[in-house]
Design an enzyme around this catalytic site. Structure first.
Site, PDB file in Angstrom:
ATOM      1  N   LYS A   1      -3.592 -12.190  11.862  1.00 54.52           N
ATOM      2  CA  LYS A   1      -5.056 -12.181  11.869  1.00 54.52           C
ATOM      3  C   LYS A   1      -5.638 -13.315  11.035  1.00 54.52           C
ATOM      4  O   LYS A   1      -6.538 -14.030  11.484  1.00 54.52           O
ATOM      5  CB  LYS A   1      -5.588 -10.849  11.323  1.00 54.52           C
ATOM      6  CG  LYS A   1      -5.317  -9.637  12.168  1.00 54.52           C
ATOM      7  CD  LYS A   1      -6.148  -8.445  11.748  1.00 54.52           C
ATOM      8  CE  LYS A   1      -6.146  -8.172  10.265  1.00 54.52           C
ATOM      9  NZ  LYS A   1      -4.804  -7.879   9.719  1.00 54.52           N
ATOM     10  N   THR A   2      -5.147 -13.457   9.813  1.00 53.94           N
ATOM     11  CA  THR A   2      -5.682 -14.490   8.918  1.00 53.94           C
ATOM     12  C   THR A   2      -5.341 -15.877   9.412  1.00 53.94           C
ATOM     13  O   THR A   2      -6.197 -16.770   9.493  1.00 53.94           O
ATOM     14  CB  THR A   2      -5.140 -14.286   7.489  1.00 53.94           C
ATOM     15  OG1 THR A   2      -5.552 -12.999   7.010  1.00 53.94           O
ATOM     16  CG2 THR A   2      -5.671 -15.358   6.549  1.00 53.94           C
TER      17      THR A   2
ATOM     18  N   ARG B   1       0.936 -12.560  -1.655  1.00 53.92           N
ATOM     19  CA  ARG B   1      -0.387 -12.835  -1.093  1.00 53.92           C
ATOM     20  C   ARG B   1      -1.245 -13.649  -2.046  1.00 53.92           C
ATOM     21  O   ARG B   1      -0.966 -13.762  -3.242  1.00 53.92           O
ATOM     22  CB  ARG B   1      -1.123 -11.514  -0.779  1.00 53.92           C
ATOM     23  CG  ARG B   1      -0.555 -10.753   0.399  1.00 53.92           C
ATOM     24  CD  ARG B   1      -1.332  -9.484   0.650  1.00 53.92           C
ATOM     25  NE  ARG B   1      -0.827  -8.741   1.784  1.00 53.92           N
ATOM     26  CZ  ARG B   1      -1.315  -8.805   3.018  1.00 53.92           C
ATOM     27  NH1 ARG B   1      -2.353  -9.593   3.275  1.00 53.92           N
ATOM     28  NH2 ARG B   1      -0.814  -8.079   3.995  1.00 53.92           N
TER      29      ARG B   1
ATOM     30  N   ARG C   1       0.821  -1.200   0.000  1.00 50.17           N
ATOM     31  CA  ARG C   1       0.000   0.000   0.000  1.00 50.17           C
ATOM     32  C   ARG C   1       0.869   1.270   0.000  1.00 50.17           C
ATOM     33  O   ARG C   1       2.038   1.233   0.368  1.00 50.17           O
ATOM     34  CB  ARG C   1      -0.910   0.020   1.228  1.00 50.17           C
ATOM     35  CG  ARG C   1      -2.032  -1.010   1.194  1.00 50.17           C
ATOM     36  CD  ARG C   1      -2.875  -0.924   2.456  1.00 50.17           C
ATOM     37  NE  ARG C   1      -2.171  -1.419   3.635  1.00 50.17           N
ATOM     38  CZ  ARG C   1      -1.601  -0.658   4.548  1.00 50.17           C
ATOM     39  NH1 ARG C   1      -1.652   0.656   4.444  1.00 50.17           N
ATOM     40  NH2 ARG C   1      -0.983  -1.183   5.588  1.00 50.17           N
TER      41      ARG C   1
ATOM     42  N   SER D   1      -1.308  -5.829   9.418  1.00 53.60           N
ATOM     43  CA  SER D   1      -0.832  -6.876   8.510  1.00 53.60           C
ATOM     44  C   SER D   1       0.448  -7.504   9.057  1.00 53.60           C
ATOM     45  O   SER D   1       1.342  -6.807   9.530  1.00 53.60           O
ATOM     46  CB  SER D   1      -0.553  -6.274   7.129  1.00 53.60           C
ATOM     47  OG  SER D   1      -1.733  -5.769   6.552  1.00 53.60           O
TER      48      SER D   1
ATOM     49  N   ASP E   1     -10.258 -10.052   8.167  1.00 53.40           N
ATOM     50  CA  ASP E   1      -9.586  -8.755   8.145  1.00 53.40           C
ATOM     51  C   ASP E   1     -10.433  -7.556   8.579  1.00 53.40           C
ATOM     52  O   ASP E   1      -9.923  -6.673   9.243  1.00 53.40           O
ATOM     53  CB  ASP E   1      -9.051  -8.493   6.732  1.00 53.40           C
ATOM     54  CG  ASP E   1      -8.055  -7.348   6.676  1.00 53.40           C
ATOM     55  OD1 ASP E   1      -7.247  -7.212   7.605  1.00 53.40           O
ATOM     56  OD2 ASP E   1      -8.093  -6.592   5.694  1.00 53.40           O
TER      57      ASP E   1
ATOM     58  N   LYS F   1      -8.919  -1.676   0.756  1.00 55.94           N
ATOM     59  CA  LYS F   1      -8.695  -0.774   1.883  1.00 55.94           C
ATOM     60  C   LYS F   1      -9.378   0.576   1.684  1.00 55.94           C
ATOM     61  O   LYS F   1      -9.691   1.269   2.659  1.00 55.94           O
ATOM     62  CB  LYS F   1      -7.194  -0.593   2.116  1.00 55.94           C
ATOM     63  CG  LYS F   1      -6.520  -1.837   2.698  1.00 55.94           C
ATOM     64  CD  LYS F   1      -7.186  -2.325   3.975  1.00 55.94           C
ATOM     65  CE  LYS F   1      -6.447  -3.490   4.598  1.00 55.94           C
ATOM     66  NZ  LYS F   1      -7.180  -4.101   5.742  1.00 55.94           N
TER      67      LYS F   1
ATOM     68  N   HIS G   1     -10.379  -3.358  12.407  1.00 56.93           N
ATOM     69  CA  HIS G   1      -9.358  -4.026  11.601  1.00 56.93           C
ATOM     70  C   HIS G   1      -9.006  -5.315  12.327  1.00 56.93           C
ATOM     71  O   HIS G   1      -8.034  -5.394  13.067  1.00 56.93           O
ATOM     72  CB  HIS G   1      -8.128  -3.123  11.451  1.00 56.93           C
ATOM     73  CG  HIS G   1      -7.130  -3.635  10.473  1.00 56.93           C
ATOM     74  ND1 HIS G   1      -5.775  -3.423  10.604  1.00 56.93           N
ATOM     75  CD2 HIS G   1      -7.287  -4.346   9.328  1.00 56.93           C
ATOM     76  CE1 HIS G   1      -5.142  -3.979   9.584  1.00 56.93           C
ATOM     77  NE2 HIS G   1      -6.036  -4.550   8.810  1.00 56.93           N
TER      78      HIS G   1
END
Length: 532
Positions: free
Chosen positions: A243-244, A324, A60, A239, A258, A200, A219
């Site tokens: 989390k995932t 990813r 990003r 990130s 997410d 995002k 988030h």
């Protein structure tokens, strides 16, 4: 020419977007992959996955994100965190982008942000790249085909990577731009092929709109006990914090990985898919996520692969560490079809501590939870943002500052009120380093993290013996089945305890200095934590 299914009274021409080449509305996965292949946007991989490179940008560009400073938002935007763009600059940007788009083919997806219809918004995604259309079709929620006949968008996002912004004319920072205009209900993205900007931008939008409805945008990932949505857990984190990975627990039902909302009705996913990091992904540690990398339509971003066999190399980070895969939620066998759960019973704050100071798990009081939520301490993991090549300790308020248009206290107060109303046990989990800081220690063993989380979620950890952490004052378990006792006391994992003490003192001072920005915006309980 127009192709695909669309509301006949809501074509791009009806929005003033005219002069394009072919416009493809709401193509499904096979047609989008076919289009992307014809345009040379990527390669068809094993199982029908689509392999792409995002070119110059593999993460990003948060510094290139702007909010248009209009009268309606001037008093509600957190301007210290969100770069302003003048209305005149945006108008020039929009006019120049539309001119640039003329004669070119574009792809449109009419999608929904939010699984709870009481709080969802309709989003029209207009993309120059066919594979971006495939990506966002995975990421947002897909309405029934019949609903497309009457679809009207609340907001429109236009993504044109080949367009280069002019900082002087468009009142932006560089040739890359993400511009949000709440008055005109438009988001414009140019100068970057990184697909994460699409999702995002919608998340940022929801982060602005939902607090006015009493909904806490988060988030975080979320799951619940199988057959029991009341037993919901949410996992806050930036990130690279897990989390995932940690929410994809086969013994629980996945709500999402997410972005979520917490309303008076419970927890709900904003999205319809997952966007998982694939570096060092293995079938042993993460079998479900690994399996998605060879499923039809999964978008594989910036991964090295064998040119002959198309086998993916999960260890080669030469393109980026932020490699990813993007796939629909239903590719995870234990995913919730409704993507909704109850009020969180457990709240987990995930942090990647590059200093090697924090314990693998700690139990927080409500005041401590607010302190650590507003602090948002973690380490930016390599690749998630441009220029980040190794873990960098950082404070990202509410574990999501880049996506938060409003002041952090708005989100903090929402979380505080919901914890007070519904009750929740709060935990701080360190998935970062132990035995030393980055470069000397090692990453926290995922097996131990999973064991600690399992004990927290099934309630058995509450019955453990705890000690008081001398640095931060939270409770740390002394012994947990399946986890080495040594790991639970980070000071003991260091070869030089004095070096640990010095590092801990440094981190505590960083927390204190960072928290001065919230003086005058917090209550006495949280202030007491901040003052030690």
């Amino acid at each position: 020419m127009t192709f695909g299914r669309v509301n006949p009274e809501f074509r791009l021409e009806d929005q003033g977007i005219e002069g394009l080449g072919n416009v493809f509305y709401n193509l499904m996965e096979p047609a989008l992959i076919e289009a992307a292949l014809k345009k040379g946007e990527g390669k068809l991989g094993n199982g029908g996955a689509f392999l792409v490179s995002t070119g110059k940008f593999t993460g990003r560009s948060p510094k290139d994100k702007h909010v248009v400073k209009t009268d309606s938002v001037v008093d509600t935007i957190w301007w210290e965190n969100n770069a302003a763009m003048s209305p005149e600059g945006f108008d020039n940007l929009y006019a120049d982008m539309l001119e640039h788009m003329k004669g070119k083919d574009y792809y449109v997806q009419d999608l929904v942000g939010g699984s709870d219809p009481a709080y969802s918004i309709n989003v029209r995604m207009v993309t120059e790249l066919a594979w971006h259309n495939l990506f966002i079709r995975h990421m947002l929620r897909r309405p029934d085909r019949s609903a497309l006949d009457g679809f009207l968008a609340d907001f429109t996002v236009i993504n044109c990577p080949s367009f280069q912004a002019n900082p002087e004319r468009h009142n932006c920072r560089s040739e890359t731009v993400i511009a949000m205009n709440f008055d005109k209900k438009l988001i414009l993205i140019g100068g970057t092929e990184y697909a994460g900007e699409n999702k995002k931008s919608v998340f940022t939008l929801l982060n602005y709109l939902l607090p006015e409805k009493g909904v806490m945008p988060m988030h975080c990932s979320a799951n619940h006990a199988i057959g029991n949505p009341v037993d919901t857990a949410i996992f806050f984190g930036l990130s690279g914090t897990g989390k995932t990975t940690l929410s994809a627990d086969p013994s629980r039902t996945l709500i999402g990985d997410d972005e979520h909302g917490w309303s008076d009705r419970g927890t709900f996913n904003f999205e319809g898919g997952c966007y998982a990091k694939t570096i060092n992904l293995s079938p042993e540690a993460e079998p479900e996520i690994y399996a998605t990398t060879s499923k039809f339509g999964t978008v594989i971003e910036n991964m090295v692969y064998d040119e002959e066999t198309f086998e993916l190399d999960f260890e080669d980070s030469s393109l980026t560490e932020n490699m990813r895969c993007a796939y629909p939620l239903e590719y995870i066998s234990n995913a919730s079809a409704e993507a909704q759960g109850g009020h969180p019973k457990n709240i987990i704050l995930l942090t990647c501590d590059a200093y090697g100071v924090l314990p693998p798990i700690s139990r927080l009081t409500p005041a401590q939870a607010m302190y650590h939520f507003l602090s948002g301490f973690t380490s930016k993991v390599a690749g998630t943002e441009r220029g980040v090549t190794e873990p960098q300790p950082t404070f990202s308020t509410c574990f999501g500052a880049p996506f938060m248009p409003r002041r952090p206290e708005v989100y903090g107060e929402l979380l505080k009120s919901k914890i007070a109303k519904h009750g929740a046990t709060c935990w701080l989990v360190n998935t970062g380093w132990t035995g030393g800081a980055f470069g000397e220690g090692s990453r926290m063993p995922i097996k131990s993290t999973r064991a600690l989380l399992a004990a927290a979620l099934d309630g058995s950890l509450d019955r453990a013996k705890f000690r008081k952490d001398p640095n931060f004052g939270f409770d740390v378990p002394v012994s947990v089945p399946g986890v080495p006792d040594l790991l639970l006391n980070p000071r003991r994992t260091w070869d030089d305890p004095a070096a640990y003490d010095a590092q801990a003192a440094k981190l505590v001072a960083m927390f204190s200095e960072n928290f001065t920005q919230y003086e005058g915006h917090i209550d006495d309980d949280v202030r007491a934590i901040a003052l030690g």
